[in-house]
Motif scaffolding. Structure first.
Motif, PDB file in Angstrom:
ATOM      1  N   TRP A 645       3.114  93.889  46.099  1.00 47.98           N
ATOM      2  CA  TRP A 645       2.065  94.660  46.774  1.00 47.98           C
ATOM      3  C   TRP A 645       1.368  93.807  47.838  1.00 47.98           C
ATOM      4  O   TRP A 645       1.081  92.609  47.610  1.00 47.98           O
ATOM      5  CB  TRP A 645       1.015  95.130  45.774  1.00 47.98           C
ATOM      6  N   PRO A 646       1.038  94.426  48.956  1.00 50.17           N
ATOM      7  CA  PRO A 646       0.283  93.700  49.985  1.00 50.17           C
ATOM      8  C   PRO A 646      -1.179  93.511  49.569  1.00 50.17           C
ATOM      9  O   PRO A 646      -1.755  94.355  48.887  1.00 50.17           O
ATOM     10  CB  PRO A 646       0.391  94.614  51.211  1.00 50.17           C
ATOM     11  N   GLY A 647      -1.777  92.414  49.970  1.00 57.56           N
ATOM     12  CA  GLY A 647      -3.178  92.154  49.650  1.00 57.56           C
ATOM     13  C   GLY A 647      -3.396  91.600  48.256  1.00 57.56           C
ATOM     14  O   GLY A 647      -4.524  91.288  47.884  1.00 57.56           O
ATOM     15  N   ALA A 648      -2.354  91.508  47.431  1.00 65.78           N
ATOM     16  CA  ALA A 648      -2.418  90.930  46.079  1.00 65.78           C
ATOM     17  C   ALA A 648      -3.502  91.538  45.209  1.00 65.78           C
ATOM     18  O   ALA A 648      -4.313  90.832  44.603  1.00 65.78           O
ATOM     19  CB  ALA A 648      -2.597  89.406  46.176  1.00 65.78           C
ATOM     20  N   PRO A 649      -3.577  92.868  45.080  1.00 65.94           N
ATOM     21  CA  PRO A 649      -4.548  93.455  44.135  1.00 65.94           C
ATOM     22  C   PRO A 649      -4.072  93.244  42.686  1.00 65.94           C
ATOM     23  O   PRO A 649      -2.898  92.988  42.431  1.00 65.94           O
ATOM     24  CB  PRO A 649      -4.548  94.930  44.506  1.00 65.94           C
ATOM     25  N   ARG A 650      -5.007  93.376  41.750  1.00 62.60           N
ATOM     26  CA  ARG A 650      -4.647  93.253  40.340  1.00 62.60           C
ATOM     27  C   ARG A 650      -3.935  94.523  39.869  1.00 62.60           C
ATOM     28  O   ARG A 650      -4.091  95.597  40.454  1.00 62.60           O
ATOM     29  CB  ARG A 650      -5.887  93.024  39.474  1.00 62.60           C
ATOM     30  N   VAL A 651      -3.183  94.395  38.784  1.00 68.70           N
ATOM     31  CA  VAL A 651      -2.554  95.535  38.144  1.00 68.70           C
ATOM     32  C   VAL A 651      -3.084  95.618  36.720  1.00 68.70           C
ATOM     33  O   VAL A 651      -3.119  94.620  35.988  1.00 68.70           O
ATOM     34  CB  VAL A 651      -1.005  95.441  38.160  1.00 68.70           C
ATOM     35  N   ALA A 652      -3.541  96.798  36.315  1.00 69.16           N
ATOM     36  CA  ALA A 652      -4.083  97.026  34.966  1.00 69.16           C
ATOM     37  C   ALA A 652      -3.055  97.796  34.137  1.00 69.16           C
ATOM     38  O   ALA A 652      -2.548  98.838  34.579  1.00 69.16           O
ATOM     39  CB  ALA A 652      -5.395  97.795  35.044  1.00 69.16           C
ATOM     40  N   VAL A 653      -2.760  97.268  32.944  1.00 69.70           N
ATOM     41  CA  VAL A 653      -1.777  97.872  32.039  1.00 69.70           C
ATOM     42  C   VAL A 653      -2.441  98.123  30.688  1.00 69.70           C
ATOM     43  O   VAL A 653      -3.063  97.215  30.121  1.00 69.70           O
ATOM     44  CB  VAL A 653      -0.540  96.969  31.868  1.00 69.70           C
ATOM     45  N   ASN A 654      -2.324  99.340  30.209  1.00 74.25           N
ATOM     46  CA  ASN A 654      -2.856  99.688  28.890  1.00 74.25           C
ATOM     47  C   ASN A 654      -1.934  99.170  27.789  1.00 74.25           C
ATOM     48  O   ASN A 654      -0.707  99.287  27.883  1.00 74.25           O
ATOM     49  CB  ASN A 654      -2.981 101.207  28.742  1.00 74.25           C
ATOM     50  N   LEU A 655      -2.533  98.633  26.730  1.00 73.49           N
ATOM     51  CA  LEU A 655      -1.787  98.196  25.560  1.00 73.49           C
ATOM     52  C   LEU A 655      -2.102  99.114  24.390  1.00 73.49           C
ATOM     53  O   LEU A 655      -3.271  99.395  24.102  1.00 73.49           O
ATOM     54  CB  LEU A 655      -2.140  96.751  25.187  1.00 73.49           C
ATOM     55  N   SER A 656      -1.055  99.560  23.720  1.00 71.83           N
ATOM     56  CA  SER A 656      -1.229 100.418  22.543  1.00 71.83           C
ATOM     57  C   SER A 656      -1.636  99.588  21.340  1.00 71.83           C
ATOM     58  O   SER A 656      -1.251  98.416  21.199  1.00 71.83           O
ATOM     59  CB  SER A 656       0.077 101.160  22.250  1.00 71.83           C
ATOM     60  N   PRO A 657      -2.412 100.176  20.412  1.00 68.67           N
ATOM     61  CA  PRO A 657      -2.714  99.460  19.157  1.00 68.67           C
ATOM     62  C   PRO A 657      -1.443  99.050  18.409  1.00 68.67           C
ATOM     63  O   PRO A 657      -1.433  98.024  17.735  1.00 68.67           O
ATOM     64  CB  PRO A 657      -3.538 100.480  18.358  1.00 68.67           C
ATOM     65  N   ALA A 658      -0.397  99.860  18.552  1.00 69.79           N
ATOM     66  CA  ALA A 658       0.852  99.514  17.873  1.00 69.79           C
ATOM     67  C   ALA A 658       1.449  98.228  18.430  1.00 69.79           C
ATOM     68  O   ALA A 658       2.079  97.448  17.702  1.00 69.79           O
ATOM     69  CB  ALA A 658       1.851 100.656  18.006  1.00 69.79           C
ATOM     70  N   GLN A 659       1.245  97.970  19.761  1.00 73.33           N
ATOM     71  CA  GLN A 659       1.755  96.729  20.329  1.00 73.33           C
ATOM     72  C   GLN A 659       1.007  95.530  19.768  1.00 73.33           C
ATOM     73  O   GLN A 659       1.590  94.473  19.544  1.00 73.33           O
ATOM     74  CB  GLN A 659       1.622  96.770  21.862  1.00 73.33           C
TER      75      GLN A 659
END
Length: 843
Positions: A645-659
């Protein structure tokens, strides 16, 4: 000389003397030769007889033989004299010899007549041969007997040596004469030779035996010497008396019985320890003799006289007594060698003792039963253990309720009645929020809750109903003998009501609920699996409709369940075929509206139904365990997309309780960062409060390990679940996301405004960023800015976009200067299902 020879041989010149009436000179030589041979025989026969007498001095009638020999000699002498008188007459000598011959012949004749009766008793030669043959046979038999006796003696000696016994003899006073295997000098007292440890007792027994001239049978311990072990000896002495009854000597044996005594002692110990008694039942007298253990097992005094059979078996349970007597009679009638059985004996305390009997039957030669010898074994403990094992096998160990196995048996019984027209209902229950209780208060409280729930459910049922725990927080009820569904409705209502009341458990007040699924028999089926399946589907419907309620099975539920099963198969296939896609929604800075990051949102591009939102498949993926591999794919894909991605923004990923519950989460994150080359500071992992409800210590350790990688951790949907400020205190979150339910009420609800203000103030004090979700209007954005919220996310800025559109979306947002730039939705537009975040957000 010539004239003499001529005279001697000339028959004409030879004229015999005496009277000769007829004389034939031509026969003179015949007479001479014949008489000479006869004369020689007269002398040869006596010589033979004298040789016989001389060589056989044992002959009884030897004198007769001597007389007979003398008679023959005299006859021979007379014959020679008579022959000589042919030339030289000697009539006087001839007369004298004849007189002597006559005397001897008369004496011999008289002796023979006197001996004739005795001679006639002598055996004949045949009899002698037969007697001789018999004598030879007798001698051979005697030799065989002698050999057998010698062999028998050797065998007995070998047996004595092999048996380890000593054989010995003493005189009448007890002095050793000889012994085999007894090391004692001749003439020594046998007691002194043995050297018993208790000589006085043995001496008293020996004195009594001597006085009574009776056999001695005693046992004595002999101490070991020179390092040898001591031993027990059995001493037997038998008196030997002559024909007049006078004691001559004692013959005895010594037998080493050490091993036998020790084995007997060990056997007694084992019998006592194992509660095994023995008895003897005499059929003729109808009485039983028994040892102490057997008497105690039967409830009789330990010591006492023989017990009549009626008394002995009087304490048995009546049906057991009848069964034993019938079994014994049957075995006796069949001539069986053994018998056996079991019975119950009533104890004094009213309980029952279980006894097992094994007996050997003995018979008279004519087949009549003599007695039986047997043992009694106390198997009460075994029966109780078997009963406990059977109970454990068919009951839940925690609550004591029937388990799935026993419930199935009861269900089959109920179905048998239903086939005859007697209806019943099957109710399947599980507890609402039970997992939260286990996770927050611990398993001991969870177990106590299950027991309390079982007690309340049991109180609401009849004795004819069946309550079972099928596992975990699942219970099932068989409501028997009902006529209409209203009966099941009434019971289900009572069960829901009683479970909803608070539980007081070890100082904790616990509130749970229950959902119930109901299937009716025979309306919904007459097979156990069909009814259980129907009740389960009705339970699933009740839980999906909001919990704390009950639902009856409907045929349409089966179709829905089949669709769910089909969806499960398609979901597994989607993971294998790569049908999942990621969409991204921007997160912007409230003050500058600059994009700080994007949240990854999962979509399923179904080959037939098109793009499927997460709320349609994420709950099922969590149920069947697919959420973990799906979550790993989302994490890897999001990191790979963000790296470009241009500009290097952060990426947010949801984690399941099962993980979080699975092992290896940290390693999965490390692999995603390593493979994509993404800077860890650009990755933001979002977790919900449900994750914090799990094993707190393990969860905190995992969070700290993730934090150590350099990435950011955000608390998602704060305030919607079991919110606790202790979570924010125990772990330094980087961000707290305010749920859309609070954002949508901003400016319209004083409570929502206060909650948002409190959260932003709290996070500011903890150096945490606040992000508001679901921002759709400028008014909401302005209010958030006034409340101090630093980030916002929602349709006001952009709908979720596929990965390929992210660069264009970022450029578009960076060029916008007004609140109504391209790509924004008008205020009030319904976001629809696509607004649902990935993985763990509710629809």
């Amino acid at each position: 000389m010539d004239r003499f020879l001529e005279w001697l041989v000339d028959p004409q010149g030879l004229t015999p003397h005496g009277f000769c009436l007829l004389w034939q000179p031509g026969l003179v030589w015949t007479h001479i030769i014949a008489d000479s041979l006869v004369g020689l025989s007269y002398f040869a026969i006596p010589v033979v007889l004298m040789q016989v007498v001389r060589r056989r001095p044992d002959l009884v009638y030897a004198p007769v033989l001597w007389m007979f020999a003398a008679f023959i000699l005299l006859c021979g002498a007379g014959h020679w004299i008579e022959l000589a008188t042919l030339w030289l007459p000697a009539y006087g000598l001839q007369a004298l010899v004849k007189a002597a011959t006559a005397a001897v012949s008369v004496a011999t004749t008289l002796a023979l007549w006197l001996l004739l009766p005795r001679i006639l008793t002598l055996p004949s030669p045949l009899q002698m041969r037969l007697a001789n043959a018999g004598l030879q046979r007798e001698m051979a038999a005697r030799e065989t007997t002698a050999a057998a006796l010698a062999a028998s003696e050797r065998r007995h000696r070998a047996i004595v040596e092999a048996a380890g016994s000593a054989i010995w003899r003493t005189d009448a006073e007890g002095l050793v004469l000889e012994g085999h295997g007894l090391e004692a000098p001749a003439g020594a007292p046998w007691i002194a030779a043995l050297g018993p440890a208790d000589p006085a007792t043995l001496q008293a027994a020996w004195a009594a035996a001597r006085q009574a001239v009776a056999p001695l049978d005693a046992e004595a311990w002999i101490d070991g010497h020179a390092g040898a072990e001591g031993r027990w000896l059995r001493i037997r002495l038998v008196p030997l008396q002559d024909e007049d009854g006078v004691l001559q000597e004692w013959v005895g044996t010594l037998e080493d019985i050490t091993a036998g005594r020790e084995a007997a002692a060990l056997l007694r110990l084992c019998l006592e320890a194992a509660e095994i008694g023995h008895f003897r039942h005499d059929f003729a007298s109808g009485t039983l003799q028994a040892g102490g253990v057997a008497r105690r097992l039967q409830g009789h005094p330990v010591d006492g006289a023989p017990v009549p059979a009626a008394t002995w078996f009087g304490g048995l349970v009546e049906e057991d007594r009848a069964a034993w007597e019938a079994r014994l009679a049957e075995d006796v009638a069949a001539g069986a060698g053994s018998s056996g059985g079991a019975w119950r004996v009533r104890r004094e305390d009213g309980g029952l003792r279980h006894v097992e009997a094994r007996a050997r039957l003995e018979y008279h030669p004519d087949g009549r039963p003599r007695h039986c010898l047997g043992v009694l074994i106390d198997v009460t403990a075994r029966h109780e253990a078997e009963a406990r094992i059977a109970h454990i096998a068919r009951h839940d160990p925690l609550t004591g309720l029937p388990n799935r196995l026993l419930f199935r048996d009861r269900l089959e019984q109920a179905l048998a009645h239903a086939r005859r027209g007697q209806g019943f209902a099957v109710l399947c229950l599980d507890l609402d929020r039970f997992k939260e209780v286990n996770d927050t208060l611990g398993h001991p409280i969870g177990d106590a809750l299950l027991c309390a729930v079982a007690g309340r459910l049991r109180d609401e049922l009849r004795d004819t109903d069946t309550l079972a725990r099928l596992g975990g927080d699942e219970f099932a009820v068989i409501q028997s003998s009902i006529e209409q569904p209203q009966d099941a409705i009434t019971l289900a209502g009572r069960l829901v009501e009683t479970i909803c009341r608070p539980f007081e458990l070890n100082g904790h007040q616990v509130v749970v609920g229950t959902s119930i699924g109901v299937a009716m028999a025979p309306q919904d089926g007459l097979e156990a699996d069909m009814l259980l399946k129907g009740a389960d589907m009705a339970l699933y419907r009740a839980k999906s409709e909001g919990r704390g309620r009950w639902r009856f099975f409907e045929p349409a539920m089966d179709a829905a369940m089949q669709l769910r099963r089909a969806l499960e198969i398609e979901l597994r296939r989607a993971l294998l075929l790569g049908e999942f896609e990621l969409y991204y929604q921007p997160i912007v800075d409230v003050a500058s509206r600059h994009v700080t990051g994007l949240e990854a949102l999962l979509r399923w591009r179904h080959p037939e139904r098109g793009l499927v939102p997460p709320d349609a498949f994420i709950p099922l993926a969590e149920e069947i365990g697919l959420i973990v591999p799906i979550g790993e794919w989302v994490l890897a894909r999001a990191c790979a997309d963000a790296a470009g991605w241009p500009g290097a923004p952060r990426v947010a990923v949801n984690l399941s309780p099962a993980q979080f519950a699975s092992r290896g989460l940290v390693e999965v994150v490390e692999a995603a960062l390593r493979d994509s080359g993404l800077d860890p500071t650009r990755l933001e992992l979002e977790i919900t409060e449900t994750v914090m409800l799990q094993d707190s210590q393990a969860t905190l350790q995992t969070l700290h390990r993730l934090k150590a990688l350099g990435l950011r951790i955000a608390m998602d949907d704060f305030g919607t679940g079991y919110s606790s400020l202790s979570y924010l205190q125990r772990f330094p979150f980087d961000k707290v996301k305010i749920d859309r339910s609070f954002t949508s009420e901003l400016g319209l609800s004083r409570q929502s405004d206060a909650i948002v203000q409190a959260v932003t103030d709290l996070c500011a004090g903890l150096d945490m960023v606040t992000t508001a979700e679901g921002v759709e209007t400028e008014n909401q954005l302005q209010t958030l800015s006034q409340r101090g919220c630093r980030e916002a996310q929602g349709f006001l800025f952009s709908r979720p976009q596929p990965a390929a559109s992210v660069p264009e979306m970022l450029r578009s947002l960076s060029d916008e200067t007004g609140p109504h730039g391209a790509g924004r939705d008008e205020p009030g537009e319904n976001p629809g299902a696509e607004a649902t975040p990935a993985l763990d957000e509710a629809p």
